[in-house]
Write an enzyme that holds these catalytic residues in place. Structure first.
Site, PDB file in Angstrom:
ATOM      1  N   ASP A   1       9.270   2.200   1.540  1.00 54.65           N
ATOM      2  CA  ASP A   1       8.071   2.965   1.780  1.00 54.65           C
ATOM      3  C   ASP A   1       7.998   2.954   3.459  1.00 54.65           C
ATOM      4  OD1 ASP A   1       5.894   4.326   2.865  1.00 54.65           O
ATOM      5  OD2 ASP A   1       4.559   3.354   1.266  1.00 54.65           O
TER       6      ASP A   1
ATOM      7  N   LYS B   1       3.064   9.645   8.524  1.00 48.19           N
ATOM      8  CA  LYS B   1       2.192   9.261   9.547  1.00 48.19           C
ATOM      9  C   LYS B   1       2.745   9.622  10.754  1.00 48.19           C
ATOM     10  CE  LYS B   1      -0.750   5.674   7.674  1.00 48.19           C
ATOM     11  NZ  LYS B   1      -0.456   5.076   6.468  1.00 48.19           N
TER      12      LYS B   1
ATOM     13  N   PHE C   1       1.034  -1.087   0.045  1.00 46.49           N
ATOM     14  CA  PHE C   1      -0.054  -0.059   0.204  1.00 46.49           C
ATOM     15  C   PHE C   1       0.905   1.221  -0.049  1.00 46.49           C
ATOM     16  CE2 PHE C   1      -2.264   3.298   1.965  1.00 46.49           C
ATOM     17  CZ  PHE C   1      -3.475   3.669   0.904  1.00 46.49           C
TER      18      PHE C   1
HETATM   19  C1  LIG Z   1      -0.626   5.365   5.188  1.00 49.53           C
HETATM   20  C2  LIG Z   1       0.322   4.802   3.966  1.00 49.53           C
HETATM   21  C3  LIG Z   1       0.576   5.642   3.097  1.00 49.53           C
HETATM   22  C4  LIG Z   1      -0.147   6.866   2.606  1.00 49.53           C
HETATM   23  O1  LIG Z   1      -0.161   8.173   3.431  1.00 49.53           O
HETATM   24  P1  LIG Z   1      -1.263   9.016   3.578  1.00 49.53           P
HETATM   25  O2  LIG Z   1      -0.653  10.095   4.395  1.00 49.53           O
HETATM   26  O3  LIG Z   1      -2.522   8.389   3.795  1.00 49.53           O
HETATM   27  O4  LIG Z   1      -1.214   9.545   1.776  1.00 49.53           O
HETATM   28  C5  LIG Z   1       1.663   5.252   2.237  1.00 49.53           C
HETATM   29  N1  LIG Z   1       2.464   4.186   2.403  1.00 49.53           N
HETATM   30  C6  LIG Z   1       2.294   3.326   3.522  1.00 49.53           C
HETATM   31  C7  LIG Z   1       2.964   2.473   3.807  1.00 49.53           C
HETATM   32  C8  LIG Z   1       1.096   3.806   4.571  1.00 49.53           C
HETATM   33  O5  LIG Z   1       1.186   3.311   5.707  1.00 49.53           O
END
Ligand SMILES: *Cc1c(COP(=O)(O)O)cnc(C)c1O
Length: 391
Positions: free
Chosen positions: A216, A245, A131
């Protein structure tokens, strides 16, 4: 709730809880009911709700300076850049406003690198069940077809391989491949932890083939796995890393970071109006400094062990629980059938907020400042909730 259904786009099935305030691991709703928050605003409130150090930094910065644009220097932005670079394996940082935007920047940086240093290579390999966010580019990067199907055409340039399968990854590389992009632990995709050696094998393969490794770390960064950055838990350094986050202690901020060798941008290639804003950077600096000064990641690791013990004990009592797995303060509980909505609802009633990860799975991700007593209390409420959901 009536106002929401009248005015707000229906995109998330919300829990019937109107949260009014929070403190540490706890939140209270508008009726004064108290909950242990094991959702942390989706893995954001790493230093706890209403952390006084972060609140003071925000209040002071709000009275001083909010926004300038990157046309000028500001001290909060550069203090945050310094603390992140000095405490990571990365050399440079750029700030943005969310996780998806951090990945967008990381992807652009990799494409820029490919265009100028790798003979036009542009493809990025990501994992199935990953994701990476909700912009079109990150919908393309995300290895889950249901995020893509209704938004065609999505941008080209990505291929997807099973996570934790080094041979599949090797087989997917072409001479157009410039980077491999992975979450060190897949969070939204099901709390999937790679087997021993996988990330090191990916790193070695990248080195042998002049590929960039992008992590990521939007969810795994800033202590969630029990180390300040997730890559430290695996002893494998990326070339480019995305954060968001937990970075801001609750305010919206993201970042992408890179080693000097990967930093192919030149002035004008990328930018942001709000990115690196004085207010969000002051909050993020206070939150990051708090994490480091108090060794909060070590607490996350210790408390993670306690969560595991608690979840294992509950699993032993209910046949419907197939598996619990996780790391640090990121845990998933997997059920034999689609009882997750019922479990989440019953846990709300019992005073524990959980994230419904799948129809048959819930995710637990408390603030990293959670205490042993709070975990014990949460486990009692979880057991009550599961019992009531099944009754
Ligand atoms: C939450 C998340 C995103 C997206 O972040 P947003 O601040 O909602 O745009 C991307 N990568 C990972 C691994 C995430 O947990």
């Amino acid at each position: 709730m009536d106002v929401e259904s009248k005015y707000y786009m229906f995109l998330v099935r919300r829990q019937p809880v109107v949260i009014e305030r929070g403190e540490g691991t706890r939140v209270w709703d508008v009726d004064g009911k108290e909950y242990l928050d094991f959702t942390s605003g989706w893995a954001v409130n790493n230093v706890g709700h209403a952390n006084p150090v972060v609140a003071d930094a925000i209040a002071e910065q709000a009275r001083t300076l909010l926004q300038t644009s990157n046309q000028f220097y500001t001290v909060p932005q550069l203090k945050l850049a310094e603390i992140l670079v000095e405490n990571s394996a990365m050399d440079k940082v750029f700030f943005c406003n969310s996780g998806t935007e951090a990945n967008e920047g990381a992807i652009k940086l990799a494409r820029r690198y490919g265009a100028t240093r790798r003979n036009g290579a542009f493809e990025i390999i990501t994992a199935l069940n990953s994701f990476h966010g909700r912009t079109m580019m990150n919908v393309a990067a995300t290895g889950q077809p249901h995020y893509q199907e209704l938004f065609q055409p999505i941008p080209p340039g990505f291929s997807h391989v099973p996570f934790d399968d080094i041979e599949a990854l090797k087989g997917a590389v072409t001479d157009r491949t410039v980077a491999i992009m992975l979450e060190p632990v897949q969070a939204e995709g099901g709390v999937n932890i790679p087997s021993q050696g996988y990330l090191q094998n990916v790193r070695d393969f990248c080195d042998e083939n002049e590929l960039l490794l992008i992590f990521d770390e939007v969810q795994t960064g800033l202590g969630r796995l029990g180390t300040l950055f997730g890559y430290e838990s695996f002893g494998v350094e990326p070339d480019i890393m995305a954060l968001a986050k937990g970075l801001g202690g609750g305010v919206p901020i993201g970042a992408f970071m890179a080693k000097d060798d990967a930093c192919a941008f030149v002035p004008g290639d990328h930018g942001s109006t709000f990115g690196g804003n004085a207010l969000t950077c002051a909050a993020a600096h206070a939150s990051t400094k708090y994490l480091i000064d108090n060794d909060v990641p070590a607490n996350a690791k210790r408390m993670g062990d306690r969560i595991q013990q608690g979840l294992d004990a509950i699993k032993a009592k209910f046949d419907v629980i197939n598996e619990v797995r996780g790391m640090g303060c990121l845990w998933g509980m997997f059920f034999e059938s689609d009882v997750s909505p019922a479990v989440v609802g019953a846990c709300n009633d019992a005073g524990l907020l959980l994230n419904p990860l799948r129809p048959n799975a819930v995710r637990l991700m408390p603030p990293l400042t959670v205490s042993a007593d709070e975990i014990d209390q949460a486990m009692e409420r979880l057991e009550t909730g599961i019992g009531n959901a099944l009754a």
